[in-house]
Design a protein around this motif. Sequence first.
Motif, PDB file in Angstrom:
ATOM      1  N   GLY A  98       0.846  -1.190   0.000  1.00 60.49           N
ATOM      2  CA  GLY A  98       0.000   0.000   0.000  1.00 60.49           C
ATOM      3  C   GLY A  98       0.884   1.244   0.000  1.00 60.49           C
ATOM      4  N   SER A  99       2.084   1.102   0.523  1.00 58.70           N
ATOM      5  CA  SER A  99       3.010   2.245   0.604  1.00 58.70           C
ATOM      6  C   SER A  99       3.272   2.822  -0.788  1.00 58.70           C
ATOM      7  N   LEU A 102       0.316   4.640  -2.192  1.00 59.24           N
ATOM      8  CA  LEU A 102       0.171   5.994  -1.642  1.00 59.24           C
ATOM      9  C   LEU A 102       1.096   6.971  -2.379  1.00 59.24           C
ATOM     10  N   TYR A 123      -1.900   7.838  10.011  1.00 60.01           N
ATOM     11  CA  TYR A 123      -0.777   6.906   9.816  1.00 60.01           C
ATOM     12  C   TYR A 123       0.489   7.724   9.539  1.00 60.01           C
ATOM     13  N   TYR A 126       2.251   8.800   6.210  1.00 59.76           N
ATOM     14  CA  TYR A 126       1.699   9.787   5.271  1.00 59.76           C
ATOM     15  C   TYR A 126       2.619  11.014   5.230  1.00 59.76           C
ATOM     16  N   CYS A 170      -8.169   7.337   6.258  1.00 61.32           N
ATOM     17  CA  CYS A 170      -7.787   5.947   6.485  1.00 61.32           C
ATOM     18  C   CYS A 170      -8.991   5.299   7.157  1.00 61.32           C
ATOM     19  N   ASN A 174      -5.812   3.701  11.173  1.00 64.43           N
ATOM     20  CA  ASN A 174      -4.585   3.545  11.926  1.00 64.43           C
ATOM     21  C   ASN A 174      -4.132   4.980  12.161  1.00 64.43           C
ATOM     22  N   ASP A 202      -7.521   5.098   2.253  1.00 64.24           N
ATOM     23  CA  ASP A 202      -6.631   3.992   2.583  1.00 64.24           C
ATOM     24  C   ASP A 202      -7.485   2.954   3.299  1.00 64.24           C
ATOM     25  N   VAL A 204      -6.746  -0.345   3.804  1.00 65.48           N
ATOM     26  CA  VAL A 204      -5.972  -1.583   3.972  1.00 65.48           C
ATOM     27  C   VAL A 204      -6.498  -2.454   5.121  1.00 65.48           C
ATOM     28  N   SER A 235      -1.025  -6.777   3.153  1.00 62.01           N
ATOM     29  CA  SER A 235      -0.170  -6.903   4.343  1.00 62.01           C
ATOM     30  C   SER A 235      -0.931  -7.354   5.577  1.00 62.01           C
ATOM     31  N   LYS A 236      -2.012  -6.645   5.895  1.00 66.79           N
ATOM     32  CA  LYS A 236      -2.734  -6.934   7.128  1.00 66.79           C
ATOM     33  C   LYS A 236      -3.864  -7.924   6.858  1.00 66.79           C
TER      34      LYS A 236
END
Length: 396
Positions: A98-99, A102, A123, A126, A170, A174, A202, A204, A235-236
């Motif tokens: 996801g990084s 972004l 987060y 960002y 988000c 987070n 976001d 995620v 990822s999560k």
Amino acid sequence: MPSISVKGQNMPESPIRKLVPFAEKARSENKHIYHLNIGQPDIKSPVAAMEAVANHGIDVLAYSRSEGSDAYRVKIAKYYQKNQIPVTSDEIIVTTGGSEALLFAMGSIADAGDEVIIPEPFYANYNGFATASGVNIVPVISNIEDNFALPPISEFEKLITQKTKAILICNPGNPTGYLYSKDEIQKLASIVLKHDLFLVADEVYREFVYDGTEHYSILQEEGLAQNGIIIDSVSKRYSMCGARIGCLVSKNKEVIQTAMKFAQARLSPPTFAQIASEAALQTPQSYFDEVIEEYTERRNILIRELESIPGVQVGHPKGAFYCIAQLPIKNSDRFAQWLLEDFDLDGETVMVAPAAGFYSSEGVGLNQIRIAYVLNKESLIRAVQILKAALQQYTD
Ligand SMILES: Cc1ncc(COP(=O)(O)O)c(C=O)c1O
């Protein structure tokens, strides 16, 4: 000596990683550390994903297409459709986490000096993506008193300037664990449409919602087809942080065409990890049901234990696996360091994430920490016991 770029100098340090040297020293002194500071789930990655990589049958580990493998994108589109998010495979670009999605999103919609409004706390990375893209973050503050709900739309409206390009949220959040309701998403939709902005969401942590609530994606909102950009990640969702696979999703063709140029410049997302991620999509709903039950119990235990400590206030999370706790201290940076350097309870301590790094407004959140409930229940109970003992001893 040649000089370092101003941009490089301005890149923020991760609020979590800067405590790592203190944690390493504590470990070398044989202190056991409960990690409440990182969002690395302890849940096993799906067997199907691991087996797909083990049985790959590949002779040449080649690049994939820049937008990601066709087979994988077709399956991700099906996953979205199953979640009432009407997108097709050509509206998806697979990214390195996801990084990277972004970074591609910021690069595609904002120029140097442009502004993106983000509810804070947010987060922390960002900040890094914005600095790398030359974008200015304009924070709009949300409060622990109302669990970090969406600030009134009038607060966003006050911050919109000629330079504003987007609102970034988000959901679920987070570090707050807040889950925006359909009504809140619709309010955001109306303001971005009114001012011709992008709404970047976001998502995620989409699957991680509790108490029978449902996640409402920005792309379920028909009016946002041209304005909405989803950031996503495996990822999560599948506890596959090391796979480094995410995606950027948009129904806006120009956004996709532009993000594709960023994608082409870095050639392709990782090949093995796409194989694993494609297989992970077979994960049955029962996996998520179990994971959600586990996180719900952990959350309930964590909140109950934290609220039993005098002077501690906790935001009640409805999603993701984080919460913000406000402590009876002045500076959580110093407290977090002290926990590692100077404190132990029978040889054990905890590592927490100071929350100031999740705010971009100066001096806000100094007495708050973020806690990730990615430890098993016994460990969480013990960790909060240690925190409680630490707060009884600590003076600042
Ligand atoms: C809110 C949020 N967005 C994006 C990411 C980036 O995740 P990844 O690059 O591993 O997909 C994270 C990771 O913790 C996150 O918490």
